[in-house]
Enzyme design. Structure first.
Site, PDB file in Angstrom:
ATOM      1  N   HIS A   6     -79.385   0.115 -68.556  1.00 55.36           N
ATOM      2  CA  HIS A   6     -78.984  -0.904 -68.808  1.00 55.36           C
ATOM      3  C   HIS A   6     -77.724  -1.953 -68.231  1.00 55.36           C
ATOM      4  O   HIS A   6     -76.507  -1.177 -67.881  1.00 55.36           O
ATOM      5  CB  HIS A   6     -78.757  -0.359 -70.483  1.00 55.36           C
ATOM      6  CG  HIS A   6     -77.943  -1.561 -71.399  1.00 55.36           C
ATOM      7  ND1 HIS A   6     -77.152  -1.061 -72.541  1.00 55.36           N
ATOM      8  CD2 HIS A   6     -78.913  -2.779 -71.576  1.00 55.36           C
ATOM      9  CE1 HIS A   6     -77.300  -2.066 -73.231  1.00 55.36           C
ATOM     10  NE2 HIS A   6     -78.072  -3.001 -72.808  1.00 55.36           N
ATOM     11  N   SER A  24     -81.770  -1.729 -74.704  1.00 51.88           N
ATOM     12  CA  SER A  24     -80.416  -1.751 -75.322  1.00 51.88           C
ATOM     13  C   SER A  24     -80.010  -0.648 -75.833  1.00 51.88           C
ATOM     14  O   SER A  24     -79.063  -0.032 -76.936  1.00 51.88           O
ATOM     15  CB  SER A  24     -79.772  -3.030 -75.467  1.00 51.88           C
ATOM     16  OG  SER A  24     -80.476  -3.325 -76.514  1.00 51.88           O
ATOM     17  N   ASN A  69     -73.425   0.125 -76.113  1.00 51.51           N
ATOM     18  CA  ASN A  69     -73.695  -0.475 -77.543  1.00 51.51           C
ATOM     19  C   ASN A  69     -73.405   0.109 -79.163  1.00 51.51           C
ATOM     20  O   ASN A  69     -72.768   0.280 -79.955  1.00 51.51           O
ATOM     21  CB  ASN A  69     -74.902  -0.888 -77.800  1.00 51.51           C
ATOM     22  CG  ASN A  69     -75.236  -2.167 -77.239  1.00 51.51           C
ATOM     23  OD1 ASN A  69     -74.831  -3.618 -77.305  1.00 51.51           O
ATOM     24  ND2 ASN A  69     -76.800  -2.284 -76.974  1.00 51.51           N
ATOM     25  N   GLU A  85     -75.035   1.297 -67.479  1.00 53.62           N
ATOM     26  CA  GLU A  85     -75.855   1.962 -67.878  1.00 53.62           C
ATOM     27  C   GLU A  85     -76.659   3.364 -67.202  1.00 53.62           C
ATOM     28  O   GLU A  85     -77.852   1.858 -67.460  1.00 53.62           O
ATOM     29  CB  GLU A  85     -75.615   2.379 -69.117  1.00 53.62           C
ATOM     30  CG  GLU A  85     -74.392   1.865 -70.204  1.00 53.62           C
ATOM     31  CD  GLU A  85     -74.630   1.855 -71.771  1.00 53.62           C
ATOM     32  OE1 GLU A  85     -73.688   1.958 -72.012  1.00 53.62           O
ATOM     33  OE2 GLU A  85     -74.914   0.784 -71.995  1.00 53.62           O
TER      34      GLU A  85
END
Length: 507
Positions: free
Chosen positions: A142, A121, A192, A154
């Protein structure tokens, strides 16, 4: 080259690994589960079997389909059993050294054309692949928890990743029912990275004592329209997860002010007030239910209201306030200067109430500011100066409770609560686009699907008004001199040219 992915190996059978396995077998792929802990893969298979049965019982698909899907799931007794896989996805601990060693180990096991993917992540894909002999076949992949419900993934291109590897993972994502978004190998990737503004600004406001944490949650939720407030989300995710990620991204960006972590989260992390998992976070969960939220008070209608003098920068704000006040027969003063008994109501952007009073050259003892960035139809936020007469604060709160909508009264803060949060969210989205981390479309889609925002961060700027966002950021930067609020060039240029933020260059 064309890459066919049919057999997938998954290393690590926690919630993430098991979730990836579920969507892979449900889309007809063969999956081999491996975990270094003895018996863990078998337990994961049993749990997944129960999940599929439950879904079949609910009519999501037939029991025959559930049995067929489960037949695609195999258990690896040892890591060497993954040798025939077309793709290996690791979903193990977030530790760079451990991931690097695993990738090197896998290179000696799998076939030369196999893809090696990391579900990291926040770690660099290029760093994970750094010690491998074939770094071109390593990519980031991800997913988000819970994987079957979070329909976004992702696909991260490391410095050496071959474009065909990225294309193959994008095609696989679609087959598994997830929306792929392509990202450069940067700290936090898209989701993130973009999510930093949501929580970090809330923690900054709490640290400045702008208003209690539950009130910030309420403004985020009932005003802006988020499903959860930042402190509710922090308690759900767990401070043991969210704080280390915030520190990691901050340090990976060499202490860039936009990503500055909070001393508040650090203290709670050390004190093990992690949230729901420990029974105590910002809220108290020791009884099994969330405790500690204080509902807003609706003030009763006053016998008589002061006349109101309006300070506004946008005609739509003045019209909205005049319409609201006139429907309750509250007098709006039309003179250029307010009377000495008037409530001076200022709809400002990016300022604290004191700065607004000085700019309008009016008595700060009469000033209450109101946030109109997201309109008047939802939860409202008022901000007096620290010398505003209490009777005028009470009058302002009462008049904005007259239609039953709740109101928060906060301490002085540049940009209120919602303005700070939204300006930072939009600005960071623009910065991600400026850095070329992903396309504008993928940034917007990734954030909506991955974080549950009502809008993607860049399109949200167009909905709210890019000029207002830029003005908010410019004023916060000027007043605080904090570089975290400096506007992105992506944002400023489009405002200067009168273009929507979603506008992309043609060359």
């Amino acid at each position: 080259m064309t890459i066919q992915i049919q057999k997938i190996g998954i290393i690590g059978v926690g919630r993430m690994g098991a979730g990836i396995a579920q969507i892979a077998i449900q889309s007809g792929h063969n999956v081999v589960l491996f975990d270094a802990k003895a018996g863990a893969a078998e337990q994961a298979r049993e749990k997944l079997a129960k999940t599929l049965t439950t879904l079949a019982d609910k009519g999501k698909f037939s029991h025959e389909k559930a049995a067929e899907d489960l037949a695609h799931l195999l258990i690896a007794e040892q890591i060497e059993d993954l040798k025939d896989c077309d793709l290996i996805v690791e979903a193990i601990i977030e530790n760079l050294d451990i991931k690097q060693k695993l990738m090197q180990q896998l290179e000696g096991i799998v076939k030369p054309e196999a893809i090696l993917a990391s579900n990291t992540s926040s770690l660099s894909i290029s760093a994970i692949a750094a010690n491998c002999t074939q770094p071109e076949r390593i990519a980031g992949y991800h997913f988000f928890n819970p994987v079957p419900l979070m329909k976004v993934v992702e696909v991260i291109e490391g410095f050496n990743t071959h474009p065909d590897i990225v294309d193959a993972l994008i095609q696989l994502s679609t087959k598994m029912g997830h929306r792929p978004v392509k990202a450069k190998d940067t700290p936090g990737f898209i989701i993130n990275h973009a999510g930093r503004a949501f929580g970090s600004e809330a923690y900054a406001m709490l640290n400045e004592n702008v208003t209690p944490f539950y009130d910030i949650d309420r403004i985020y939720r009932d005003g802006i329209g988020f499903k959860m407030g930042p402190f509710e989300l922090g308690d759900l995710t767990g401070m043991d997860v969210s704080h280390p990620v915030s520190e990691s991204i901050y340090h990976q960006y060499y202490e860039e002010a936009r990503y500055r972590p909070s001393v508040i989260t650090r203290q709670r992390y050390i004190a093990k007030q992690l949230g729901r998992k420990t029974g105590k976070g910002f809220y108290d969960y020791s009884s099994g239910n969330k405790q500690g939220d204080v509902p807003p008070t609706l003030l009763e209608k006053l016998d008589q209201y002061h006349s109101v003098w309006l300070g506004t920068e946008y005609s739509e704000d003045r019209q909205a306030l005049e319409h609201y006040l006139q429907q309750f027969n509250i007098q709006v003063e039309q003179a250029d200067t307010p009377s000495t008994d008037a409530l001076i109501l200022i709809a400002t952007y990016g300022e604290d109430a004191t700065s607004a009073a000085v700019r309008y050259q009016v008595a700060p003892q009469q000033v209450v500011c109101i946030d109109l960035l997201y309109g008047l139809n939802k939860h409202r936020t008022l901000m007096p100066t620290f010398v505003t007469r209490p009777a005028l604060v009470q009058a302002a709160q009462s008049m904005f409770n007259l239609d039953g909508v709740t109101t928060s009264v906060i301490q002085e803060s540049v940009g209120f609560v919602a303005q700070r949060a939204l300006a930072m969210i939009v600005n960071l989205g623009c910065d991600i686009a400026q850095q070329g981390v992903a396309t504008v479309e993928d940034i917007n889609i990734a954030v909506k699907l991955g974080l549950g925002y009502p809008y993607g961060p860049i399109e949200w700027g167009d909905v709210l008004g890019a000029e207002k966002i830029l003005k908010t950021l410019d004023r916060m930067t000027a007043i605080t001199r904090d570089p975290r609020y400096r506007p992105s060039p992506w944002l400023r240029r489009r405002v200067q040219l009168g273009l929507p933020l979603i506008h992309t260059t043609t060359h």
